[in-house]
Design an enzyme around this catalytic site. Sequence first.
Site, short mmCIF file in Angstrom:
data_model
loop_
_atom_site.label_atom_id
_atom_site.label_comp_id
_atom_site.label_asym_id
_atom_site.label_seq_id
_atom_site.Cartn_x
_atom_site.Cartn_y
_atom_site.Cartn_z
N PHE A 1 0.07 -8.35 8.86
CA PHE A 1 1.27 -8.79 9.19
C PHE A 1 2.01 -8.90 10.36
O PHE A 1 1.37 -7.97 11.23
CB PHE A 1 2.29 -8.04 8.11
N ASN B 1 11.24 1.95 13.94
CA ASN B 1 11.77 0.49 13.89
C ASN B 1 12.31 0.23 12.56
O ASN B 1 12.56 1.40 11.96
CB ASN B 1 10.47 -0.19 14.07
N ALA C 1 2.40 -2.19 7.21
CA ALA C 1 3.31 -1.29 7.95
C ALA C 1 3.64 -1.77 9.05
O ALA C 1 2.92 -2.46 10.08
CB ALA C 1 2.22 0.06 8.11
N ILE D 1 -4.39 -0.07 14.24
CA ILE D 1 -5.07 -0.05 12.96
C ILE D 1 -5.87 -0.97 12.35
O ILE D 1 -6.98 -1.20 12.17
CB ILE D 1 -4.07 0.65 11.82
N ASP E 1 4.19 0.79 18.37
CA ASP E 1 3.19 0.37 19.50
C ASP E 1 3.05 1.42 20.42
O ASP E 1 1.78 1.80 21.02
CB ASP E 1 3.39 -1.00 20.18
#
Length: 408
Positions: A334, A220, A284, A317, A288
């Site tokens: 995040f 990404n 981070a 995670i 996925d």
Amino acid sequence: MSGKRILLIVSGGIAAYKALELVRLLRRETIAVRAVMTESAKEFVTPLSLGVLTEDHVYGNMFDLKEESEIGHIQLSREADLIVVCPATTNIMAKMAAGIADDLATTILLATDKPVLAVPAMNVRMWHHVATQRNLTQLRADGIHVMEPDSGGMACGEWGKGRLPEPEVVAAEIRHLLAVRPEPVEGLSFPPGGSLAGRHVLVTAGPTHEPIDPVRYIANRSSGKQGFAIARAAADAGARVTLVSGPVALPTPRGVTRIDVETAREMSAAVEAALPADIAFMVAAVADWRTDAEAVQKIKKSGATPAPLALVENPDILAALGKHPERPRLLVGFAAETERIAEHAQAKLARKGADWIVANDVSGDVMGGEANAVQVVTAQGIETWDRLPKDAVAHRLIEKAVNVLAAD
């Protein structure tokens, strides 16, 4: 820099000659430099050379009557604004990590209450040796600022990491450590230094790369800048910081222990190994999915329609930390969203078991840009912050975290 004072400890390595140029650069900026030499350092440069450049006495003998008549090693350890070990050989780094004080230089380092900067220089094999890396981790955990050595050709004829950084680079690091750090945003009450002393902060940053074949991967656009800014702000606040980073081209923040990984599974293992932590910022952008099997050889293009990639889910995670037996006291996730930002963040907060979700709209240039506008979603509600530089966002988050831990 006028009026600032450096105590320079020169240890015995071929790079000791660069300490002379470093002194010249610092003196040009009216920084006072007093020098201490180990016995082995005198095999590479002379006390006379250092004395001429520092315009001061050069110290080296622990038991010199004049030097020790007033407990000289204590005076030397306390009167400087910063102690710089340059070059820092593998030997002196090992002694610093173990708390050994068997000469004037190491006794000063054990007696000081001032910040210390170590500038490593050694053979590439010595740098990568497990003992040196273990000592490096301990020094950074102890609050010692350790610069990364350069890579290149060495006096021994080998090539690799271990060269002393150029004196101009070391001088810039010294200026940074001597400078008074201004408040990043007007009105912030976050005090620079000490507010997270004794705390361990774990940060993840950047993307993960999930291999398809030896030359292609799923990834990404995460730049890692926000995570690195948070790691830097946490270190500035006095925390011991572990930064687990995906593949990014960013310098390691000062005082931060960095662990580089590539895949989500590697990041998950590194996070697990870094526990326990008081605070975890999971910044981070973890992929996925990954392919169920990486191709051993490059997948060649042909005229036929390519076979679809079979994908499997990567470890979650953040969710794993949310129910971990060693769950951090404060767990922050995040959420990079392109629509319905707050709604998706609230759902993620409940689903992941986090304390906060920091959500932002990444439909623009945020992932590669220098600023961010975020919404901090907690069980108590939503705080909407104006667009700020990423460093300022980081300091606001650390200030908020400090207040949470202080209330315990």
